[in-house]
Structures are given as structure tokens and as C-alpha cells.
Design a protein around this motif. Structure first.
Motif, short mmCIF file in Angstrom:
data_model
loop_
_atom_site.label_atom_id
_atom_site.label_comp_id
_atom_site.label_asym_id
_atom_site.label_seq_id
_atom_site.Cartn_x
_atom_site.Cartn_y
_atom_site.Cartn_z
N GLY B 250 2.22 -68.71 -50.31
CA GLY B 250 2.77 -69.75 -49.44
C GLY B 250 3.35 -70.94 -50.19
N ASP B 251 3.13 -71.00 -51.51
CA ASP B 251 3.58 -72.13 -52.31
C ASP B 251 4.89 -71.77 -53.01
OD1 ASP B 251 4.08 -73.99 -54.27
OD2 ASP B 251 2.00 -74.13 -54.97
N ALA B 252 6.00 -72.40 -52.57
CA ALA B 252 7.32 -72.02 -53.07
C ALA B 252 7.50 -72.35 -54.55
CB ALA B 252 8.42 -72.68 -52.25
N PHE B 253 7.05 -73.55 -54.95
CA PHE B 253 7.18 -73.89 -56.37
C PHE B 253 6.34 -72.93 -57.22
CE2 PHE B 253 7.79 -78.12 -54.34
CZ PHE B 253 9.14 -78.21 -54.60
N GLY B 254 5.14 -72.65 -56.72
CA GLY B 254 4.26 -71.73 -57.42
C GLY B 254 4.90 -70.38 -57.61
N ALA B 255 5.60 -69.90 -56.58
CA ALA B 255 6.23 -68.58 -56.65
C ALA B 255 7.31 -68.56 -57.73
CB ALA B 255 6.82 -68.20 -55.30
N LEU B 256 8.08 -69.67 -57.83
CA LEU B 256 9.11 -69.75 -58.88
C LEU B 256 8.46 -69.58 -60.25
CD1 LEU B 256 11.24 -72.83 -57.75
CD2 LEU B 256 11.77 -70.43 -57.48
N ALA B 257 7.42 -70.41 -60.48
CA ALA B 257 6.76 -70.36 -61.79
C ALA B 257 6.05 -69.01 -61.97
CB ALA B 257 5.76 -71.51 -61.89
N GLY B 258 5.41 -68.55 -60.91
CA GLY B 258 4.67 -67.28 -60.98
C GLY B 258 5.57 -66.13 -61.39
N GLY B 259 6.79 -66.08 -60.85
CA GLY B 259 7.73 -65.02 -61.19
C GLY B 259 8.08 -65.03 -62.66
N ILE B 260 8.40 -66.23 -63.17
CA ILE B 260 8.79 -66.35 -64.58
C ILE B 260 7.61 -65.96 -65.49
CG2 ILE B 260 9.61 -67.91 -66.38
CD1 ILE B 260 11.70 -67.40 -64.25
N VAL B 261 6.43 -66.52 -65.16
CA VAL B 261 5.24 -66.24 -65.98
C VAL B 261 4.96 -64.73 -65.99
CG1 VAL B 261 2.73 -66.50 -66.10
CG2 VAL B 261 4.17 -68.49 -65.66
N LEU B 262 5.03 -64.10 -64.83
CA LEU B 262 4.74 -62.67 -64.75
C LEU B 262 5.74 -61.86 -65.58
CD1 LEU B 262 2.79 -60.71 -63.31
CD2 LEU B 262 4.64 -60.28 -61.71
N GLY B 263 7.05 -62.22 -65.48
CA GLY B 263 8.06 -61.52 -66.27
C GLY B 263 7.76 -61.63 -67.75
N LEU B 264 7.39 -62.83 -68.20
CA LEU B 264 7.07 -63.04 -69.61
C LEU B 264 5.85 -62.23 -70.02
CD1 LEU B 264 7.68 -66.89 -69.95
CD2 LEU B 264 8.98 -65.07 -71.05
N VAL B 265 4.78 -62.30 -69.21
CA VAL B 265 3.55 -61.60 -69.56
C VAL B 265 3.80 -60.10 -69.66
CG1 VAL B 265 1.25 -60.97 -68.72
CG2 VAL B 265 1.99 -63.34 -68.62
N ILE B 266 4.59 -59.56 -68.70
CA ILE B 266 4.85 -58.12 -68.71
C ILE B 266 5.61 -57.73 -69.97
CG2 ILE B 266 6.20 -56.30 -67.58
CD1 ILE B 266 5.31 -57.36 -64.93
N GLU B 267 6.65 -58.51 -70.32
CA GLU B 267 7.43 -58.13 -71.50
C GLU B 267 6.65 -58.35 -72.80
OE1 GLU B 267 10.11 -56.44 -71.93
OE2 GLU B 267 10.51 -56.21 -69.78
N TRP B 268 5.87 -59.44 -72.85
CA TRP B 268 5.06 -59.66 -74.05
C TRP B 268 4.02 -58.56 -74.22
CZ3 TRP B 268 4.71 -65.60 -73.05
CH2 TRP B 268 5.78 -66.23 -73.72
N SER B 269 3.55 -58.04 -73.11
CA SER B 269 2.51 -57.00 -73.21
C SER B 269 3.02 -55.78 -73.97
CB SER B 269 2.03 -56.59 -71.82
OG SER B 269 3.00 -55.77 -71.20
N THR B 270 4.36 -55.59 -73.99
CA THR B 270 4.89 -54.43 -74.70
C THR B 270 4.72 -54.55 -76.21
OG1 THR B 270 7.10 -55.38 -74.82
CG2 THR B 270 6.63 -53.95 -72.95
N LEU B 271 4.41 -55.77 -76.69
CA LEU B 271 4.11 -55.92 -78.11
C LEU B 271 2.77 -55.28 -78.44
CD1 LEU B 271 5.14 -59.65 -78.66
CD2 LEU B 271 6.35 -57.63 -79.52
N VAL B 272 1.86 -55.33 -77.46
CA VAL B 272 0.49 -54.89 -77.69
C VAL B 272 0.28 -53.45 -77.27
CG1 VAL B 272 -1.93 -55.50 -77.33
CG2 VAL B 272 -0.17 -57.27 -77.22
N ILE B 273 0.86 -53.08 -76.12
CA ILE B 273 0.64 -51.72 -75.61
C ILE B 273 1.98 -51.00 -75.49
CG2 ILE B 273 -1.48 -52.25 -74.35
CD1 ILE B 273 0.30 -52.48 -71.83
N GLU B 274 1.92 -49.71 -75.25
CA GLU B 274 3.15 -48.93 -75.11
C GLU B 274 3.92 -49.38 -73.87
OE1 GLU B 274 3.17 -44.58 -75.68
OE2 GLU B 274 1.07 -44.91 -76.14
N PRO B 275 5.27 -49.45 -73.97
CA PRO B 275 6.07 -49.95 -72.84
C PRO B 275 5.86 -49.17 -71.54
CG PRO B 275 7.41 -49.79 -74.83
CD PRO B 275 6.08 -49.20 -75.16
N ARG B 276 5.50 -47.87 -71.64
CA ARG B 276 5.38 -47.12 -70.40
C ARG B 276 4.25 -47.62 -69.51
NH1 ARG B 276 1.87 -42.01 -71.67
NH2 ARG B 276 1.33 -42.41 -73.82
#
Lengths: 322, 304
Positions: B250-276
Motif C-alpha cells: 500500500g506504500d507507493a514510495f516503498g514500492a518504488l524503492a522495493g522494486g529497485i532494491v529487489l532488482g539489485l539483490v536478484i542480479e547481485w545474487s548471480t555473483l554468488v549462485i548460478e544464474p538459473r
């Protein structure tokens, strides 16, 4: 004379067709009974039923194929794993509001499916997992032999599975029906209607919800076994969230808070899904598949809009109002 | 937490790799963020968990495909058309479905299952018309731009720029314009806002215009960097839910930040684990946040 639209009705008089529809309908009756207990009688929105089905089926398959367990030992073990997974997810997330719980369970189910897809050494990934059904084939053959001894020459190979699936579905329905009339079932409904009031009476609402979820996980795992035996192999695609949603469509077709309606909903649903394969529309198979699910979507929308309690549901039992 | 994570990753994998995957994360994150703002506004204001939101993205992507590939118009026209068409779709369903259902005091589960039905209907209508073939928007995905020793696809860069400009504009709109304030007021307390004289039905319509338009844009951007197919929206929906919950539902600002943070975390995770495995990281984040901080990383602890 050719019937209009080239519909051929031979399929509907074919015994093999009804056996395969029956197995699917029976499997999804068991699957959806779990949803009925959760959604209809406890008021918790479990969107992860396909995940429980996946855990049950894959645990059984992996134990038999990779660890040489006996099939009969792997079944209860797989049920236990599914229940443990349910508790693991339920314990923290059942404290949350209904909508959060829905999202948490669907995410958990997706993690299971993606793991099945990617842990290839264990699950065979998209190539599938084979070779867990030897013991079952033995049983199936002896049931077939018994049917022949009753004077039925050459029964369908899948008919024994049909019998076992529906026997299980019937037992599960009757058990749930009587459990619901017990004091335990009344507490569940109290939790559904007014959790605070139930708590005020000294009932631990969370424990009851966890029990409800565990039973649903058990039923999900059972459905997973039958799905696996029906297909002879396991593939992650069989456990997409789509199948949980089909379960919900079955649930609202049959009616909320009515265990007997589940089988009705499942039979209607799978007759539509499978039967329409034989309607020869002048369009490609891909488009036919799309039309089938367009109809499922439309039915879901219209039922929820005009008859949210489903065909056999009772208006007084409407938990949908909160 | 994010800062510590970045430092640890930089030490372990070097600045270059972290920055490179970070860029990919920003492009993925802007798609999530654009999708998440609409989803969270609709939830906050209408209390509707819209499972059809992902298919709004798919619809937008196919609209752009129709205009810029089938009709051969420039991509920018396709984007504008996609935004307008998806916004119109959002308003249309508000008029024929959600509005009447709210008037009848439909419950949470009822609306939830209707949105699932709508998701089926949209996805399969698209599949009926365009088939299951995987398409792509006619954009150049191989061209790369180099700066500071980092390589980034021209399309990815475009996605990041368009995404961030739009996100900034929405952020400012929500913060400073009257409409934005009204939206947040409705999201906070619908009845109170109505009592205070806000024309709620108009704000609701604008909410759908925003949610639809942004979903349409997110769909086009997702289609530009990857491919266009009928299931794309549903596949994006759960990560978008994760972004919404990360930011506090329900928090619009939170959703903006949440989307960016999630995108970063997902892509950074490929450094540690296999991309699949990377897609399951999104779900793991979702469940973790629900367990540890269900009110979201920025949310205040309220009744959850």
C-alpha cells in the motif's frame, strides 16, 4: 450425418476417456478437499497447494529412484515432508493477514517448483523423473487380474488407478465431513468467523490453523502421488500455480463450505477441460487451449460476481464477506 | 543492510563485477518498480490484491508489438500507445467489474478470485490472438555502450533512463500534486478521505489510469530487454508482489524503492549462485521480509 461444428461424440461413450477424466477429477477432488478445509472452513487462503502436491510427489519419487527406498515407505515419508513444509511456512505466515498469507504460500510453492526445475541431479529437472512406479504396477496388475476374474475381459490399464483414486477421495471426503461435525470442526469454524472470539474462549487459533494447513498438505501430497502414478513421470510443469487456481475454480464451482460439492466441481471442471479436446473447432490446438482457459477465467469471474457461494454452497456459510 | 551487502560483495568479487551486475539490476529493478507502484496503489486504495496486474504488463508489451512491429511505426509511438491502451483497460475493468463489486460490498476472497479469473481471461485472450510464439520488440539488443569500463546494452540503458525518469516523476507527483496527496489519503483511510470531501470515485479512476499506464510501460520495457510472450506478465507478477511487500504493502514510495532494491539483490545474487536460480531469490526475499518485517523495510508497524 455430420454433427454441427464437427463435434464427435464417440469420445464421450469411450470408456478409456472417462477413465482418464475420472482419474484427473479424483486427483483434483483430493487436492481441492484440502483447499475446502483451509478456505471454506478455516478461513485461511492457501495459494500453495500445488507446492504441497509437488513436495509429496517429488519426495516420493526421489526416495524411490535415487535412494532405493521401498515405495510403501516413501509414501508416508513424503506426507511427513509435505506436512513439515506446511508447518515451516505456516508458523510464521499464519500470524499475518489473509492476503499476506496468500502471497507467502504462492511464493513458497514457486520456490518448490523452481527447485524441482533446477536441482537436476535430484529431480531430473525438465527432463523429468522416471522409474518410481514398479511397486504400484505390481498392485495395479493384481487389481486388473482380480477384475478379470470377475468376468471382465481386458479392462483398461488405468482402471485400477481410477478405483484407488476415487476410494481415497471418498474416504477423505467422509473423514473430513465427520471431522467437521466434531468439536474440533466447530472450533475451526469459530476461528473462521471470529478469531478474537475463539481466542477469548481459550482456543489457540494458530494451532487450529496449523492443523488445518497440515491436513491440506497431506491431501496435497496424496494428490501428488496419484498425479505421479497417472503420468509415470514427474515434471515441474505439472506443479505451476495454474493448478492451484484450477483447484480454486473447482472449489467455487462445487461451493464453499461443502465437502461433497468438491467432487462435483472436479468432475465438471475436468470434463470441460478434457472433453473440449474432442470438439473440432476450425482453429489450431493452441487456440483451443487458450479458449478453454478463457472459459475457466470467465466462469470464475461470473461465479464470484453472481453466485459467490458456488453451486452447492450455503449463503450462511459465506466466509467471503470479510 | 544494503550498504553492508554492497561492501561485502565489492570485497569478494571486485568493484567491476558488482557495478556490472548492479547495472543489470537497475534495469530489472525499474521494471519491477513501475509494476509495483500500480499494484500497491490499487491495493492501498481499493483493498484489491490484483492477480491480473501481471497480465496488464503483458497487454502493454503486445500493444507495443502491434504498433511498432506489426504496423511498423517507431517504438516511441508503440510505447505511448501501450501506456494509453493499458490505462484504458484498467479503467474499463474498474467500470464493468471492480466498481460494481465494491458497491455490493464484495469480500476479499471474492475479489481475489475474480482477479485470478481476469488473469486467466487476459492471458489466454492474448494467447488466442497472438499465439504462444516468443516475439520480440524490434529493438537492437546487441549494441552496447561502454563507460568507465562497464558494458551496457543500449536497450538496457534506455530502460534504466526511461524507468528512472518515470519513477522520479511519479514520486514527485505523489508527493506534491493535489491528486497525489488525495491518492495517498485514500490509501491511508478511504472513509476518512471521503468524509473530508475528496471526490473518491474520480481518484479511483485516476488510480487505475496510473496503475494501467505504468503497467503498460513496464511491460514494454520488460519486452524490450527480454522477449514478449503470453506468460511474461504472470512470471513478473510474483517478483512485483515481492517488491510491493518489500516496500510495505500500500506504500507507493516503498514500492518504488522495493522494486529497485529487489532488482539489485536478484542480479547481485548471480555473483554468488548460478544464474538459473536467480528467480527464486526474489521469492526467498519475499518470504523473508514477510517473516521478519511484514510491514516492509520502510513501513511503520501497524496492524498487519
Amino acid at each position: 450425418m455430420t454433427p454441427p461444428l464437427g463435434i464427435t461424440f464417440e469420445a464421450f461413450t469411450d470408456f478409456g476417456f472417462w477413465t482418464s477424466v475420472g482419474i484427473l477429477a479424483g486427483t483434483y477432488t483430493i487436492f481441492t478437499l484440502g483447499l475446502q478445509l483451509n478456505v471454506g472452513f478455516t478461513g485461511i487462503v492457501n495459494f500453495g497447494q500445488a507446492g504441497f502436491m509437488a513436495i509429496g510427489a517429488y519426495t516420493m519419487g526421489i526416495l524411490v529412484v535415487k535412494y532405493d527406498w521401498s515405495f510403501w515407505l516413501a509414501l508416508p515419508a513424503a506426507v511427513l515432508v509435505a506436512v513439515a513444509f506446511g508447518l515451516l511456512i505456516g508458523l510464521p505466515s499464519l500470524r499475518l493477514r489473509a492476503d499476506y498469507f496468500a502471497i507467502a504460500t504462492i511464493a513458497a510453492a514457486e520456490i518448490v517448483r523452481i527447485t524441482a526445475q533446477n536441482a537436476r541431479e535430484l529431480t531430473g529437472g525438465n527432463q523429468g523423473l522416471f522409474g518410481f512406479d514398479e511397486s504400484w504396477n505390481g498392485v495395479s496388475n493384481s487389481i486388473e487380474g482380480w477384475l478379470e476374474s470377475l468376468g471382465w475381459s481386458n479392462p483398461e490399464t488405468l482402471f485400477p488407478l481410477f478405483l484407488v483414486v476415487w476410494a481415497t477421495a471418498l474416504v477423505a471426503t467422509v473423514l473430513l465431513y465427520f471431522m467437521q461435525r466434531s468439536p474440533w470442526g466447530r472450533v475451526l469454524r469459530a476461528v473462521r468467523e471470529d478469531e478474537d472470539a475463539a481466542r477469548a474462549l481459550g482456543k489457540n487459533a494458530l494451532v487450529y490453523k496449523l492443523q488445518s494447513l497440515s491436513i491440506a498438505a497431506t491431501l496435497g501430497a496424496l494428490a501428488g502421488f496419484f498425479l505421479a502414478l497417472n503420468l509415470n513421470f514427474l515434471n515441474p510443469e505439472e506443479f505451476e500455480p495454474l493448478f492451484t487456481f484450477i483447484g480454486y475454480a473447482v472449489l467455487v464451482l462445487g461451493g464453499l463450505a461443502n465437502y461433497w460439492g468438491v467432487a462435483f466441481g472436479a468432475i465438471i471442471m475436468w470434463t470441460i477441460l478434457e472433453g473440449t479436446r474432442f470438439i473440432d473447432l476450425p482453429i489450431s490446438a493452441e487456440r483451443e487451449a487458450a479458449v478453454r482457459f478463457m472459459v475457466v477465467g470467465l466462469v470464475l469471474i461470473l461465479l464470484m460476481a453472481f453466485r459467490p457461494q458456488g453451486v452447492f454452497g450455503k449463503k450462511e456459510e459465506m466466509v467471503l464477506g470479510d | 543492510v544494503i550498504g553492508v551487502l554492497v561492501v561485502v560483495l565489492v570485497i569478494a568479487y571486485g568493484v567491476h563485477d558488482v557495478a556490472q551486475t548492479g547495472l543489470n539490476g537497475l534495469s530489472l529493478g525499474s521494471v519491477y518498480a513501475l509494476g509495483a507502484v500500480g499494484l500497491t496503489l490499487v491495493y492501498g486504495i481499493l483493498k484489491l490484491v490484483n492477480f491480473a496486474h501481471g497480465d496488464f504488463l503483458t497487454f502493454g508489451a503486445y500493444m507495443a508489438f502491434l504498433v511498432s512491429v506489426t504496423w511498423g511505426a517507431p517504438l516511441i509511438l508503440g510505447i505511448v500507445f501501450a501506456i494509453a491502451a493499458t490505462a484504458a483497460l484498467g479503467v474499463a475493468f474498474e467500470r464493468i467489474m471492480w466498481g460494481p463489486m465494491r458497491a455490493r460490498k464484495a469480500g476479499l476472497l471474492q475479489l481475489l478470485l475474480m482477479s485470478i479469473g481476469l488473469a486467466f481471461l487476459l492471458q489466454n485472450t492474448i494467447q488466442f490472438i497472438w499465439g504462444t510464439q516468443i516475439r520480440d520488440l524490434d529493438v537492437n539488443v546487441t549494441d552496447t555502450v561502454e563507460f568507465l569500463g562497464l558494458r551496457i546494452g543500449r536497450t538496457d540503458l534506455l530502460v534504466i533512463v526511461v524507468g528512472f525518469v518515470t519513477l522520479l516523476a511519479i514520486g514527485l507527483m505523489l508527493r506534491y500534486t493535489l491528486l497525489g496527496k488525495r491518492m495517498r489519503a485514500l490509501s491511508d483511510n478511504f472513509d476518512l478521505a471521503e468524509t473530508a470531501g475528496v471526490d473518491t470515485s474520480r481518484v479511483v479512476l485516476y488510480t487505475w489510469v496510473f496503475a494501467g499506464g505504468l503497467a503498460g510501460l513496464a511491460g514494454v520495457l520488460a519486452g524490450a530487454v527480454t522477449t514478449v510472450k503470453p506468460q511474461m506478465g504472470f512470471e513478473l507478477l510474483l517478483p512485483i508482489f515481492a517488491a510491493v511487500i518489500l516496500g510495505g504493502i500500500g506504500d507507493a514510495f516503498g514500492a518504488l524503492a522495493g522494486g529497485i532494491v529487489l532488482g539489485l539483490v536478484i542480479e547481485w545474487s548471480t555473483l554468488v549462485i548460478e544464474p538459473r536460480w536467480k528467480i527464486s531469490v526474489g521469492f526467498a526475499v519475499l518470504i523473508l521480509v514477510l517473516f521478519i518485517r511484514p510491514q516492509g523495510i520502510f513501513g511503520r508497524a501497524r496492524a498487519i
